[in-house]
Design an enzyme around this catalytic site. Structure first.
Site, mmCIF file in Angstrom:
data_model
loop_
_atom_site.group_PDB
_atom_site.id
_atom_site.type_symbol
_atom_site.label_atom_id
_atom_site.label_comp_id
_atom_site.label_asym_id
_atom_site.label_seq_id
_atom_site.Cartn_x
_atom_site.Cartn_y
_atom_site.Cartn_z
ATOM 1 N N HIS A 106 0.815 -1.212 0.000
ATOM 2 C CA HIS A 106 0.000 0.000 0.000
ATOM 3 C C HIS A 106 0.853 1.268 0.000
ATOM 4 C CE1 HIS A 106 -4.224 -1.582 1.130
ATOM 5 N NE2 HIS A 106 -3.547 -2.494 0.442
ATOM 6 N N HIS A 267 -2.141 -12.112 -2.108
ATOM 7 C CA HIS A 267 -3.208 -12.796 -1.385
ATOM 8 C C HIS A 267 -2.887 -14.254 -1.105
ATOM 9 C CE1 HIS A 267 -6.280 -9.598 -2.939
ATOM 10 N NE2 HIS A 267 -5.407 -9.121 -2.077
#
Length: 726
Positions: A106, A267
């Site tokens: 991020h 993920h």
């Protein structure tokens, strides 16, 4: 709140009424000039990140400090930290790996290739708005977990480098082999003000993917890093998310394979958190009360942490081994049938309806659950192109590992510029096309060589305007955000820059300079182009009666066409370049705002920008040879005539048409048109801040100062990409 009665009563008692009420009496309080004039030109963007905000001082040398770092000792400490679960924020499955990967992702994921801004290069996740973005919930905890390590190693490692290195170590500790790590990200000490995050006034406002192609935005909703994990505008439809995914990852310079690898790799480890309704979550760090000490999103749901944690509101665990690298993401994606469901917080997600309970609970070893995925994860199965790549990765885990390693490295280093800026023992040797690679130097011109070349250029028949224009066209592509562009490489002579409209006049000088380069064999074309600017400026100063030496540092090299990604370099083509009075489109911002944008990319201050524009005008360096802003009768002479005539009240200015882009300056007495100008010219008389600077240069005693300031700013631009000189 004070009333008239309050003031009357305090006056009667002899007390000062202004010390009794609730008015904000602090510095900066009250209604600001920006409140009154919200469209005020953002000249302040040119004053960011000065030494006045830097507690380390202007003599601090991060590269020197980093050389003292026990790099592998730091990595060892980071690895240990991953499994040192803290009661104030317990680790899922006893590991912070997933949290640190998300923190790094991020941080880097705010980068946008269209304007080069954003990214992890300056540690901006510490500051607003990123420290409080809805998509960054709980990353305040990740940063706080790192504090003891930052405290231990001090200034030998920047926060910006530490965030990315922590993500790398998290992957490596989980059994993944990363591509490498390049340090060199220097911290700043205040938020970036120049990044355009969008016009929306509410968090999570939806944007259509097509809109992302017209603006330098990297996410489909205000406050997200990429896309809404529940699908566009919470649609819950995996297939409809494909366009949004491509748009956002494409704006970072990622292709379909890199996109699939990043989503799946990101993920493979960790989980999302949605134990209960997000209404239980308190204010973000910027809005949290002072006693929270920079932390935010305190939750009243249960314990608020661990099994009760709420971050995104989604409750998803993708793989059977969430702390160990695997290919389970793809195996689960294609093995099971997925049914839409909702998290305990009510967020849309999918569950493998026909799967056994094989997913471990993060805090209770006796519990298992079925695999779950995000709406956007399933896009990798149902979009035809993404599916092809995903199935290949399913059947070839090694190909997936290689693709993710390279894509992760690109993600986390995309805004660092050329590889020459990387430092540390784990910098990969391989040159990558997105790094804008350059060959090794083959020339080493002596002082006499440079003198000879300057004579050859001066005798070439090229005018001052042509010499200055070609040098500016080469150097002014530099972007301070991602350190791309600049004169090194002489890519002005290559595709696509050679064919840009803005360079049409400037490149006419190239054949002459290329001939000089070939005949001399003493310097690169890149150096000769910059040297042409040196000759032009020195000739112009001499014509003004001043003997000025323009500093020149040789050492540039010439890139090859195969080292130049045409598509990525197309992004450097300016929408506007006010220094050359160029504007391609009228549907984005004002001309003067785009001038500020360009100056900020060139890391210029307001005085530097002002001096350069004034000098470029009198040197006749407009992109098309027009007379707009050329407020002088002696073009090619480095005078302060631009400022003198701009501020002369003998002239009044009127727009030539309704667009109000071009103006005529008429003599107030005769009505005769004396000059023409663009908005990029008149702003130096209109804007109060820029006028204050222009008045300095227009003064009768300012000519020599102006020339020296112009030369200093000119040399700065020419050397912006000379990282070897730092």
């Amino acid at each position: 709140m004070s009333t008239s009665d309050d003031i009357h009563n305090t006056t009667a008692t002899g007390k000062c009424p202004f010390h009794q009420g609730g008015h904000d009496q602090s510095a900066g309080g009250g209604t600001t000039t920006r409140d009154w004039w919200p469209n005020q030109l953002r000249v302040d963007l040119l004053n960011q990140h000065s030494n006045r905000s830097n507690p380390l001082g202007e003599d601090f040398d991060y590269r020197k400090e980093f050389s003292k770092l026990d790099y592998y000792g730091l990595k060892k400490d980071l690895k240990a930290l991953l499994t040192e679960s803290q009661p104030w924020w317990p680790a899922d499955w006893g590991s912070y790996a997933g949290l640190f990967i998300r923190m790094a992702w991020h941080g880097a994921g705010t980068y946008r290739s269209i304007d080069g801004r954003g990214g992890a290069g300056r540690g901006q996740q510490r500051f607003a708005p990123l420290n409080s973005w809805p998509d960054n919930v709980s990353l305040d905890k990740a940063r706080r977990l790192l504090w003891p390590i930052k405290q231990k190693y001090g200034q030998k490692i920047s926060w910006a480098d530490l965030f990315i290195l922590a993500g790398n170590v998290a992957l490596e500790s989980s059994g993944f082999r990363t591509f490498g790590f390049g340090a060199g990200r220097e911290d700043v000490w205040e938020p970036d003000l120049d990044v355009n995050w969008g016009d929306e006034k509410a968090w999570l406002t939806h944007r259509h993917p097509e809109a992302l192609a017209k603006a330098p935005l990297g996410a489909t909703e205000m406050g997200l890093i990429y896309v809404n994990p529940e699908g566009p505008d919470h649609s819950g439809e995996p297939l409809s998310a494909a366009a949004a995914i491509r748009a956002t990852f494409g704006n970072m310079g990622m292709n379909d394979e890199e996109t699939v690898a990043l989503i799946a790799g990101g993920h493979t480890l960790g989980k999302t958190h949605g134990a209960g309704p997000t209404s239980n979550v308190g204010p973000d760090p910027e809005a949290a009360p002072i006693e929270e000490q920079g932390l935010g999103w305190a939750s009243t749901y249960g314990s608020g942490v661990g099994a009760d944690a709420i971050t995104s509101g989604l409750e998803v665990v993708w793989t059977q081994t969430p702390t160990q690298w695997s290919n389970y993401f793809f195996e689960n994606l294609f093995k099971y049938e997925w049914v839409q469901t909702r998290s305990p917080a009510g967020a849309i997600q999918f569950e493998a309806v026909d799967a056994p309970e094989i997913i471990p609970d993060p805090f209770d070893p006796s519990k298992k659950r079925k695999p779950t995925m995000l709406v956007t994860d399933l896009t990798l199965r149902f979009d035809p192109e993404f599916e092809k790549i995903s199935r290949r990765f399913l059947n070839d885990p090694q190909a997936f590992n290689e693709a993710f390693a390279r894509a992760w490295f690109k993600l986390t280093h995309r805004d660092m510029g050329p590889k020459s800026r990387y430092i540390g023992p784990e910098v990969p040797k391989e040159d990558l096309i997105w790094q804008d690679p350059l060959p090794q130097p083959i020339y080493n011109p002596t002082e006499q060589d440079i003198i000879d070349l300057k004579f050859a250029i001066a005798d070439s028949g090229l005018s001052v305007s042509e010499l200055v224009s070609v040098a500016w066209a080469s150097a002014s592509t530099f972007r301070g955000g991602d350190k791309r562009g600049g004169a090194n490489g002489a890519r002005l002579a290559l595709m696509p820059q050679r064919d840009w409209d803005v360079n049409a006049a400037a490149v006419r000088a190239l054949p002459v300079l290329e001939k000089i380069q070939k005949e001399s064999g003493k310097a690169s074309l890149a150096d000769i182009i910059v040297l042409a600017g040196v000759v032009g400026v020195e000739k112009a100063a001499s014509a003004a009666g001043l003997s000025i030496h323009v500093p020149f540092a040789p050492g540039r090299v010439d890139a090859r066409q195969d080292q130049t990604d045409i598509e990525m370099f197309e992004l450097l083509e300016p929408i506007a370049d006010g220094f050359r009075n160029y504007r391609a489109r009228l549907d984005v911002s004002t001309t003067e705002s785009l001038l500020i944008d360009k100056a900020q990319q060139l890391t210029l201050t307001a005085p530097e920008m002002t001096a350069l524009v004034g000098g470029m005008r009198v040197l006749g360096a407009n992109f098309d040879g027009s007379k707009n802003g050329v407020f002088t009768d002696r073009v090619g002479v480095l005078s302060n005539d631009f400022f003198v005539n701009l501020l002369d009240m003998r002239y009044e200015w009127k727009a030539t048409d309704e667009s109000k882009e071009l103006f005529e300056g008429r003599d107030r007495e005769t009505g005769e048109v004396k000059y023409t100008a663009s908005r990029a010219d008149l702003v130096f008389g209109s804007n109060s801040v820029l006028r204050a600077v222009a008045e300095v240069y227009a003064s009768s005693d300012a000519h020599e100062k102006f020339v020296k300031d112009f030369v200093a700013a000119w040399v700065k631009v020419m050397n912006l990409d000379r990282f070897d000189l730092l």
